[in-house]
Design an enzyme around this catalytic site. Sequence first.
Site, PDB file in Angstrom:
ATOM      1  N   LYS A  39       0.791  -1.069  -0.061  1.00  0.00           N
ATOM      2  CA  LYS A  39      -0.291  -0.148  -0.219  1.00  0.00           C
ATOM      3  C   LYS A  39       0.803   1.175   0.157  1.00  0.00           C
ATOM      4  O   LYS A  39       1.686   1.470   0.821  1.00  0.00           O
ATOM      5  CB  LYS A  39      -0.821  -0.010   1.225  1.00  0.00           C
ATOM      6  CG  LYS A  39      -2.059   1.256   1.365  1.00  0.00           C
ATOM      7  CD  LYS A  39      -2.806   1.112   2.446  1.00  0.00           C
ATOM      8  CE  LYS A  39      -2.308   1.801   3.618  1.00  0.00           C
ATOM      9  NZ  LYS A  39      -2.059   3.284   3.752  1.00  0.00           N
ATOM     10  N   LYS A  68      -7.256   8.152  -1.179  1.00  0.00           N
ATOM     11  CA  LYS A  68      -8.677   8.492  -0.521  1.00  0.00           C
ATOM     12  C   LYS A  68      -9.090   9.716  -1.380  1.00  0.00           C
ATOM     13  O   LYS A  68      -9.365  10.762  -0.640  1.00  0.00           O
ATOM     14  CB  LYS A  68      -8.513   8.810   0.926  1.00  0.00           C
ATOM     15  CG  LYS A  68      -7.961   7.715   1.863  1.00  0.00           C
ATOM     16  CD  LYS A  68      -7.838   7.957   3.121  1.00  0.00           C
ATOM     17  CE  LYS A  68      -7.447   6.644   4.230  1.00  0.00           C
ATOM     18  NZ  LYS A  68      -5.743   6.462   3.875  1.00  0.00           N
ATOM     19  N   THR A  75     -12.976  16.027 -10.743  1.00  0.00           N
ATOM     20  CA  THR A  75     -11.851  15.855 -10.556  1.00  0.00           C
ATOM     21  C   THR A  75     -11.575  14.493  -9.915  1.00  0.00           C
ATOM     22  O   THR A  75     -10.465  14.118 -10.149  1.00  0.00           O
ATOM     23  CB  THR A  75     -11.676  16.972  -9.182  1.00  0.00           C
ATOM     24  OG1 THR A  75     -11.788  18.293  -9.689  1.00  0.00           O
ATOM     25  CG2 THR A  75     -10.322  16.580  -8.648  1.00  0.00           C
ATOM     26  N   ARG A 186      -3.303  -5.265  15.130  1.00  0.00           N
ATOM     27  CA  ARG A 186      -2.148  -5.305  15.825  1.00  0.00           C
ATOM     28  C   ARG A 186      -2.242  -6.651  16.750  1.00  0.00           C
ATOM     29  O   ARG A 186      -3.059  -6.853  16.979  1.00  0.00           O
ATOM     30  CB  ARG A 186      -2.325  -4.087  16.774  1.00  0.00           C
ATOM     31  CG  ARG A 186      -2.093  -2.539  16.403  1.00  0.00           C
ATOM     32  CD  ARG A 186      -1.032  -2.181  16.081  1.00  0.00           C
ATOM     33  NE  ARG A 186      -0.899  -0.862  15.554  1.00  0.00           N
ATOM     34  CZ  ARG A 186      -1.233  -0.344  14.352  1.00  0.00           C
ATOM     35  NH1 ARG A 186      -1.557  -1.276  13.451  1.00  0.00           N
ATOM     36  NH2 ARG A 186      -0.951   1.018  14.272  1.00  0.00           N
ATOM     37  N   GLN A 195      -4.249   4.900  16.230  1.00  0.00           N
ATOM     38  CA  GLN A 195      -5.558   3.839  15.811  1.00  0.00           C
ATOM     39  C   GLN A 195      -6.625   3.740  16.925  1.00  0.00           C
ATOM     40  O   GLN A 195      -6.087   3.444  17.910  1.00  0.00           O
ATOM     41  CB  GLN A 195      -5.274   2.394  15.243  1.00  0.00           C
ATOM     42  CG  GLN A 195      -4.231   2.565  14.206  1.00  0.00           C
ATOM     43  CD  GLN A 195      -5.108   2.786  12.732  1.00  0.00           C
ATOM     44  OE1 GLN A 195      -6.088   3.106  12.772  1.00  0.00           O
ATOM     45  NE2 GLN A 195      -3.998   2.689  11.627  1.00  0.00           N
ATOM     46  N   GLY A 215       0.707  -1.598   9.042  1.00  0.00           N
ATOM     47  CA  GLY A 215       1.805  -0.610   8.882  1.00  0.00           C
ATOM     48  C   GLY A 215       2.872  -0.521   9.924  1.00  0.00           C
ATOM     49  O   GLY A 215       3.913  -1.278   9.898  1.00  0.00           O
ATOM     50  N   ARG A 216       2.713   0.239  10.835  1.00  0.00           N
ATOM     51  CA  ARG A 216       3.819   0.441  11.688  1.00  0.00           C
ATOM     52  C   ARG A 216       4.008  -0.652  12.443  1.00  0.00           C
ATOM     53  O   ARG A 216       5.228  -0.451  13.184  1.00  0.00           O
ATOM     54  CB  ARG A 216       3.383   1.648  12.395  1.00  0.00           C
ATOM     55  CG  ARG A 216       3.447   3.212  11.761  1.00  0.00           C
ATOM     56  CD  ARG A 216       2.805   4.160  12.460  1.00  0.00           C
ATOM     57  NE  ARG A 216       1.322   4.055  12.415  1.00  0.00           N
ATOM     58  CZ  ARG A 216       0.440   5.142  12.871  1.00  0.00           C
ATOM     59  NH1 ARG A 216       1.281   6.153  13.510  1.00  0.00           N
ATOM     60  NH2 ARG A 216      -0.788   4.876  12.679  1.00  0.00           N
TER      61      ARG A 216
END
EC number: 4.1.1.23
Length: 236
Positions: A39, A68, A75, A186, A195, A215-216
């Site tokens: 991602k 997003k 547009t 997590r 989060q 992610g982290r």
Amino acid sequence: MLYTNNYNIPKIIIALDFYNKKEAMTLVDLLDPSVFYLKIGKEMFTILGFKFVKELHKLGFNVFLDLKFHDIPNTVFNATKAAADLGIWMLSVHASGGKNMLLSAKKALKSFKKPPLLIAVTMLTSLKEKDLKEIGIKISLKDYILILSKLSNDCGLDGIVCPGNQAKKIKSLYGDKYKIITPGIRLSSDSSFDQKHIITPKEAKEFQIDYIVIGRSITTSKNPIKKLNLIIESMR
């Protein structure tokens, strides 16, 4: 790696939450493109642009471009078409952009033989119910997500990003073809960072989530492969 896509567990999307290419590629080089998805969000896309997407494609990865989009319909139409021209696997728009915006995004993909999956973000996982009230949304967070899920499905989108505890309900309403993507995954020992809607990998499997975004928990780990193996084992 312990993991193959043959396991009946949620597929894993690795969020490249880095501020420079070198750090990102250090992790990417450890990953199998036949197993993991990548991602790219606003940070990395702003820093490295479309050339980085193409570089990941050359390595064999499917890329989720998580920008997003949330703008006027014209547009978003043009932005969606430009993103799809990159050959990405998945693209996100904001469900709260409304029906016309979502339909415009869907329309932008009609000319593509193999369009990306178009996914609507129902709500940022950093938000809680009090945050909705502060912007004038007086219904519950749960109902808000269900409304936007229905809107996205009605507009022909391929799925949504939503908190994990809503996944089973949404699957029961729209079926397996409607994909559920959930961030905020997590292990119980991990930091929650910013989060607010966190579930464990094991819960993600129980909730019938299609794709989990990590992610982290991985990008800040001193041993990301060991951490990935722990996550995978917890879902088996």
